[in-house]
Scaffold this active site. Structure first.
Site, mmCIF file in Angstrom:
data_model
loop_
_atom_site.group_PDB
_atom_site.id
_atom_site.type_symbol
_atom_site.label_atom_id
_atom_site.label_comp_id
_atom_site.label_asym_id
_atom_site.label_seq_id
_atom_site.Cartn_x
_atom_site.Cartn_y
_atom_site.Cartn_z
ATOM 1 N N SER A 102 25.564 -46.120 38.036
ATOM 2 C CA SER A 102 26.555 -44.954 38.297
ATOM 3 C C SER A 102 26.697 -44.466 39.637
ATOM 4 O O SER A 102 27.004 -45.100 40.490
ATOM 5 C CB SER A 102 26.283 -43.981 37.300
ATOM 6 N N HIS A 120 27.856 -46.785 29.306
ATOM 7 C CA HIS A 120 27.573 -46.519 30.749
ATOM 8 C C HIS A 120 26.161 -46.778 31.324
ATOM 9 O O HIS A 120 25.840 -46.633 32.453
ATOM 10 C CB HIS A 120 28.381 -45.424 31.142
ATOM 11 N N ASP A 167 33.165 -48.935 28.736
ATOM 12 C CA ASP A 167 32.466 -48.088 29.695
ATOM 13 C C ASP A 167 33.525 -46.714 30.103
ATOM 14 O O ASP A 167 34.604 -47.095 30.587
ATOM 15 C CB ASP A 167 32.046 -48.390 30.699
#
Length: 262
Positions: A94, A244, A216
């Site tokens: 991320s 995610h 996502d």
């Protein structure tokens, strides 16, 4: 205090090359517990907590330094230098994917390979660029978090995890969010969701793998394609995973894809 101590760095495994795993917003190094150990036979493996997360030194938190992702990237470079990493492998989930981009630009000799899991160079839409959120969406997200961090976490974490049929995963992410100091988490959220690292992508010289999931809500497939198109020679792999956080929901997929690349 050394960066290794400040960031609660744990080192295991053996090998000439080092893999450094970095976590995303609201998480800590435990998010890599199903992936990182698989690399210990081939590599020296390091996991860490960003300052403000997990077992890091909360006393080292500096609101000015960490107002942007650059402060976190500086920590990564410091860790790399203290560990003597050369031509290492950085694995970032991320927001840490972009932190890794910045670190690799600052000190390209430290990381010769970048693995980006669910990256996004900008979360806010801008003209033809679709980051997935309007500016007002981000303002509302930050205001909602500031107003009630626990309620925000309980609502958002399962949606971010994206595996409704496995509620225990959403619960783990919720609990992780709730363990983070709310003020630090809010500032990290602001640094994350208002960042714009699109101009940094063409500056990456490291060999790069982008891992993308379906469905996502934080970084859609079009964002992964954008990163691929703007990092020269990079490879994009669509995992057989949703949401995610594939390092928790599909660790075998993540491990396999990284193994094949490194």
């Amino acid at each position: 205090m050394s960066a290794v101590t400040r960031n609660n760095v744990k080192v295991s495994g053996a090998g000439d090359r080092t893999m450094l795993f970095a976590h995303g917003f609201g998480c800590d190094q435990a998010m890599w517990r199903f992936v990182a150990p698989h690399f210990e036979q081939r590599f020296k493996v390091a996991t860490m907590d960003h300052v403000g997360a997990g077992g890091s030194d909360l006393g080292a938190y500096d609101a000015e330094k960490y107002a942007s992702l650059d402060g976190y990237a500086t920590d990564i470079v410091d860790i790399g230098r203290e560990l003597g990493i050369r031509n290492g492998i950085f694995v970032g989930h991320s927001v840490s994917a972009m932190i890794g981009v910045l670190a690799s630009i600052k000190a390209p000799e430290i990381f010769g390979t970048l693995i980006m899991v669910g990256p996004s160079p900008r979360y806010i839409d801008d003209g033809d660029y679709l980051g997935g959120f309007g500016a007002s969406d981000i303002d509302e997200l930050l205001a909602s978090f500031a107003d009630n961090p626990l309620a925000w976490s309980a609502a958002m974490a399962p949606a971010i995890m994206g595996n409704a049929d496995r509620p225990e995963l959403g619960q783990e992410l919720t609990q992780s969010f709730c363990r983070t100091d709310p003020q630090i988490a809010l500032q990290f959220a602001r640094a994350t969701f208002t960042s714009d690292n699109r101009a940094d992508l063409p500056r990456v010289t490291a060999r790069t793998l982008i891992l993308q999931c379906r469905d996502d809500i934080i970084a859609g497939e079009h964002v992964g394609a954008y990163v691929r198109d703007h990092v020269a020679g990079s490879t994009l792999v669509l995992l057989d995973a949703t949401g995610h956080c594939p390092n928790l929901s599909a660790p075998a997929e993540v491990t396999r894809a990284i193994m094949e690349f490194v």
